[in-house]
Design an enzyme around this catalytic site. Structure first.
Site, PDB file in Angstrom:
ATOM      1  N   ASP A 274      -2.325  -2.806 -12.717  1.00 17.37           N
ATOM      2  CA  ASP A 274      -1.138  -1.977 -12.872  1.00 17.37           C
ATOM      3  C   ASP A 274      -0.442  -1.822 -11.508  1.00 17.37           C
ATOM      4  OD1 ASP A 274       0.603  -0.158 -13.888  1.00 17.37           O
ATOM      5  OD2 ASP A 274      -0.904   1.367 -14.333  1.00 17.37           O
TER       6      ASP A 274
ATOM      7  N   SER B  37      -4.765   5.966  -3.548  1.00 15.28           N
ATOM      8  CA  SER B  37      -5.395   4.788  -4.146  1.00 15.28           C
ATOM      9  C   SER B  37      -5.604   4.978  -5.644  1.00 15.28           C
ATOM     10  CB  SER B  37      -6.737   4.507  -3.471  1.00 15.28           C
ATOM     11  OG  SER B  37      -7.732   5.338  -4.032  1.00 15.28           O
ATOM     12  N   LYS B  38      -5.478   3.851  -6.355  1.00 14.89           N
ATOM     13  CA  LYS B  38      -5.588   3.910  -7.818  1.00 14.89           C
ATOM     14  C   LYS B  38      -6.978   4.369  -8.246  1.00 14.89           C
ATOM     15  CE  LYS B  38      -3.570  -0.242  -8.620  1.00 14.89           C
ATOM     16  NZ  LYS B  38      -3.233  -1.392  -9.463  1.00 14.89           N
ATOM     17  N   ARG B  39      -7.960   4.071  -7.407  1.00 12.94           N
ATOM     18  CA  ARG B  39      -9.332   4.441  -7.744  1.00 12.94           C
ATOM     19  C   ARG B  39      -9.503   5.964  -7.766  1.00 12.94           C
ATOM     20  NH1 ARG B  39     -13.197   4.219  -4.388  1.00 12.94           N
ATOM     21  NH2 ARG B  39     -11.819   3.286  -2.822  1.00 12.94           N
TER      22      ARG B  39
END
Ligand code: GLU
Length: 497
Positions: free
Chosen positions: A21, A254-256
């Site tokens: 994404d 961050s996506k995490r």
């Protein structure tokens, strides 16, 4: 300084790698490129950098297109629409990179290196990196090693002395000593290029005039400058935009760790693209115009921002991502939206939550809730009850206001019901005054009485304005719900709360 001479028409590109994404920082980079292109009447190109096949994810090309489309960052050339410089997907351009890698070898500007990964690993233990031993191999050596079936990579020959300087449009000149640079791999042993080679070949062949990209690439830019020099190609002007920092940690978002780092978070959670792109203008850059009161303008479109976008005013340091500000801005866009337009945005949200939506009812609800919701999704909690097919009668516990008991509440609702049923005036607030009188007669605070009616009729302790809500729900349904509430209370033994 931004040099946009007419001899080199402005052509910029957004070049994401399809590894999931789109990151909010990616959208911001795309948006700055888009604004730059619009500012100078240039072209905005979308190029997919999928040469790292291990990291490339099938689904994410669509994710990228979807994210950019949602944000309204339309491109002039790209993989889906083509254009005169295609193809726009790197995996379809492998021959070109191989051609130019060979060209560099033939001009003694790059060389084959046959080291195994174990050999490289032991070299990197010395912390100096690759020791450039491939430079001394002859063509005869290559033939022998090829015959042995040894794979090779192609490395760029970095000059061993001197310095390299490039001028960043954001940060000014940056100078690096060449002896601090590595002979970077430009073609891997499977024949695929690395980013360093692929993006330079593409930026050159696609006649990119300005590169606007994330600051993580600054350390690689001296190498890129040298590669442009080796080819004898004019390097695009370059700008590195700063990282976006997470509000909580000060580290990179961050996506995490942060769900809002993925652009899909915003459409899934009821944000409007206009609000997100408005907000992103001020992340690393600043619109900076003031309104007639001398206040800094907060609400503006990316189109307006593009008219004055100045890449040299982008900051060199990271900016925190402020969800509170963005959510506030989203609320402003919701408030300012045309009623029918807003209804059209809210309808799918309600439907996704399982409600059957009558557009006429929704249009009556819109004026009641537009000031109260900051995201589209909040409609479900705020006003879903208008569309609930089967209304669950609230429990006695929920119905009884503070400092009252079941019997009192039942009596209050009974008498309120009688007043409301007898009204001849159909205007929404007709019941308000007689109900205030009732509260006084019963020794109740108006809030206690209205609270009980609210829960009985809407099922919620908090709702849009009571009398307007009742007007939408309609007399028959309202009175029926009050009857059911009275019944629930009569079966209850809840004492004073
Ligand atoms: N594919 C690179 C990335 O996603 C592009 C960097 C660039 O814009 O040159 O980071």
């Amino acid at each position: 300084m931004v040099d946009t001479n007419a001899a080199r028409p402005v052509r910029v590109r957004f070049a994401p790698s399809p590894t999931g994404d789109l990151h909010i920082g990616g959208i911001r980079t795309a948006q700055f490129n888009w604004m730059f292109a619009r500012r100078y009447g240039g072209k905005f190109i979308l190029r997919i950098e999928d040469t790292d096949q291990k990291r490339t994810k099938e689904a994410s090309l669509n994710g990228i297109l979807e994210g950019l489309r949602w944000a309204g960052l339309n491109w002039d050339e790209g993989p889906d629409i083509g254009g005169p410089y295609g193809p726009y997907i790197q995996s379809e351009r492998i021959d070109l990179y191989q051609h130019w890698a060979v060209w560099l070898i033939d001009h003694d500007l790059a060389y084959r290196a046959y080291e195994t990964s174990e050999e490289l690993e032991s070299m990197s233990k010395g912390h100096k990196g690759y020791d450039r031993r491939g430079r001394s191999l002859t063509r005869e050596d290559w033939a022998r090693l090829d015959a042995e079936g040894r794979p090779y990579v192609v490395r760029f020959k970095v000059p061993l002395t001197g310095e390299t300087t490039f001028t960043d449009m954001v940060r000014g000149p940056i100078t690096t000593r060449n002896d601090t640079l590595q002979d970077a791999i430009i073609l891997k042993s499977d024949g695929w290029p690395t980013y360093h080679l692929a993006h330079i070949v593409d930026d050159h062949l696609m006649e990119i005039s300005h590169v606007i990209r994330a600051e993580e690439w600054i350390p690689s830019t001296p190498l890129h400058t040298l590669i442009y020099g080796a080819f004898g190609w004019e390097m695009p002007q370059i700008a590195h935009v700063p990282v976006i920092l997470a509000a909580d940690s000060g580290g990179k978002i961050s996506k995490r760790k942060h769900p809002e780092a993925a652009i899909s978070y915003f459409w899934k959670n009821g944000y409007l693209p206009e609000a997100v792109t408005n907000y992103l203008c001020n992340v690393g850059w600043n619109y900076g115009l003031t309104d007639e009161n001398g206040e800094e303008m907060q609400v503006f479109s990316k189109e307006d921002a593009a008219k004055i976008f100045d890449i040299t005013r982008v900051t060199g340091s990271g900016t925190k991502f402020d969800m509170v500000k963005l959510t506030w801005l989203n609320g402003v866009y919701i408030r300012n939206m045309d009623a029918l337009e807003l209804a059209k945005h809210l309808r799918p949200v309600l439907e996704a939550a399982g409600f059957e939506v009558n557009l006429d009812v929704l249009l009556q609800v819109v004026p009641l809730i537009r000031e109260r919701i900051k995201t589209l999704n909040e409609i479900v909690e705020t006003a879903g009850f208008f569309f609930a097919e089967d209304f669950t009668t609230p429990s006695a516990d929920a119905l009884i206001p503070k400092k009252m008991n079941a019997a009192q509440t039942a009596e209050a609702l009974q008498r309120a019901r009688a007043i409301m049923a007898a009204l001849t005036d159909a205007s929404p607030h007709a019941a308000e005054e007689p109900l205030r009188v009732l509260a006084e007669e019963m020794g109740l605070k108006p809030g206690q009485l209205f609270g009980a009616i609210r829960v009985a009729v809407t099922g919620q302790a908090v709702s849009p304005p009571l009398f307007e809500s009742i007007a939408i729900i309609g007399e028959t349904t309202t009175l029926a719900r009050m009857d059911r509430a009275i019944e629930a209370l009569s079966e209850s033994s809840v004492e004073t709360r």
